[in-house]
Design a protein around this motif. Structure first.
Motif, short mmCIF file in Angstrom:
data_model
loop_
_atom_site.label_atom_id
_atom_site.label_comp_id
_atom_site.label_asym_id
_atom_site.label_seq_id
_atom_site.Cartn_x
_atom_site.Cartn_y
_atom_site.Cartn_z
N TYR B 33 0.84 -1.19 0.00
CA TYR B 33 0.00 0.00 0.00
C TYR B 33 0.88 1.24 0.00
O TYR B 33 1.94 1.26 0.62
CB TYR B 33 -0.87 0.05 1.27
N TYR B 35 0.53 5.37 1.03
CA TYR B 35 -0.25 6.41 1.70
C TYR B 35 0.54 7.71 1.64
O TYR B 35 1.77 7.72 1.48
CB TYR B 35 -0.49 6.05 3.17
N GLN B 37 0.93 11.37 3.98
CA GLN B 37 0.58 12.00 5.24
C GLN B 37 1.13 13.42 5.29
O GLN B 37 2.32 13.63 5.05
CB GLN B 37 1.11 11.20 6.45
N GLY B 40 -0.22 16.96 10.89
CA GLY B 40 -1.45 17.07 11.65
C GLY B 40 -2.59 16.20 11.15
O GLY B 40 -3.70 16.28 11.69
N GLN B 41 -2.32 15.41 10.13
CA GLN B 41 -3.36 14.53 9.56
C GLN B 41 -2.93 13.08 9.65
O GLN B 41 -1.73 12.77 9.74
CB GLN B 41 -3.62 14.89 8.10
N GLY B 42 -3.91 12.18 9.58
CA GLY B 42 -3.57 10.78 9.46
C GLY B 42 -3.19 10.44 8.04
O GLY B 42 -3.44 11.22 7.11
N PRO B 43 -2.57 9.30 7.84
CA PRO B 43 -2.22 8.89 6.47
C PRO B 43 -3.47 8.77 5.60
O PRO B 43 -4.53 8.34 6.06
CB PRO B 43 -1.57 7.52 6.68
N PHE B 45 -4.91 7.08 2.04
CA PHE B 45 -4.67 5.99 1.10
C PHE B 45 -4.47 6.52 -0.31
O PHE B 45 -5.22 7.39 -0.77
CB PHE B 45 -5.87 5.04 1.13
N MET B 89 4.82 13.36 3.63
CA MET B 89 5.50 12.11 3.89
C MET B 89 4.78 11.03 3.09
O MET B 89 3.56 10.89 3.20
CB MET B 89 5.44 11.78 5.39
N LEU B 91 4.26 7.18 2.62
CA LEU B 91 4.41 5.98 3.43
C LEU B 91 4.03 4.75 2.62
O LEU B 91 3.04 4.74 1.91
CB LEU B 91 3.51 6.06 4.66
N PHE B 107 4.05 -0.36 8.45
CA PHE B 107 4.56 0.76 7.67
C PHE B 107 6.09 0.79 7.65
O PHE B 107 6.76 0.40 8.60
CB PHE B 107 4.06 2.08 8.27
#
Lengths: 112, 116
Positions: B33, B35, B37, B40-43, B45, B89, B91, B107
């Motif tokens: 996968y 992702y 990021q 201040g946010q989540g990863p 998709f 970033m 990931l 990850f």
């Protein structure tokens, strides 16, 4: 409405206390639920997963799932300063779905 | 080290340039996968491979983004004509495709992209 919601915090707890982190999700079809820990500047680390209603314990961590309320939580017992991090809640939005949907995370600070 | 690896760890590029990132998954994992990021946010998709087949792409993945996993092992993510909004970033994660464990994603360290 965001698919996965978390309180951004910061949540501050004293060393040795129980930290309680909460997460709600919008998709009732969600099947799998995860908690990741992310230290500043690092990548997410999988710490807990839960698939069935109820509690799951692993060491100092307990994950709790209530599908009827669309709610998942993470309890950290005997919190340590090293637990200070951002905790990300993630769900798979459908049975055997192929992606994780993440919340924005809750910042936890454990004070010694 | 038997975890997910990513290279490079950091990339600084000028707007308009192309960049390519590499991900090597955990050896027995057949799912991979990508992702993205931001602070201040989540990863979020981007895309997913099962073996060499790209089975899902996010609407976030514009035409400037392409990913490959040619032999079902490592994967590359290319961004063409980079824009400042691509700074993030990136990931990579992998999982073992066995029923529920398929979703237990691990990850890599990430590639931090800065577009100037």
């Amino acid at each position: 409405q965001k698919e996965v919601e978390q309180n951004s915090g910061p949540l501050s707890v004293p060393e040795g206390a129980i930290a309680s982190l909460n997460c709600t999700y919008s998709d009732r079809g969600s099947q799998s639920f995860f908690w990741y820990r992310q230290y500043s500047g690092k990548s997410p680390e999988l710490i807990m997963f839960i698939y069935s209603n109820g509690d799951k314990e692993d060491g100092r961590f307990t994950a709790q799932l209530n599908k009827a309320s669309q709610y998942v939580s993470l309890l950290i017992r005997d919190s340590q300063p090293s637990d200070s991090a951002t905790y990300l809640c993630a769900v798979t939005p459908m049975e055997y779905g192929n992606k994780l949907v993440f919340g924005a995370g809750t910042i936890l600070r454990v004070k010694s | 080290d038997t975890g997910v690896s990513q290279n490079p760890r950091h990339k600084i590029t000028k707007r308009g340039q192309n960049v390519t990132f590499r991900c090597d998954p955990i050896s027995e994992h057949n799912r991979l996968y990508w992702y993205r990021q931001t602070l201040g946010q989540g990863p979020e998709f981007l895309t997913y491979f099962q073996n060499e087949a790209q089975l899902e792409k996010s609407r976030l993945l514009s035409d400037r983004f392409s990913a490959e996993r040619p032999k079902g092992s490592f994967s590359t993510l290319e961004i063409q004509r980079t824009e400042q909004g691509d700074s993030a970033m990136y990931l990579c994660a992998s999982s073992l495709g066995l029923r529920q464990s398929a979703h237990e994603q691990y990850f890599g360290p990430g590639t931090r992209l800065t577009v100037t």
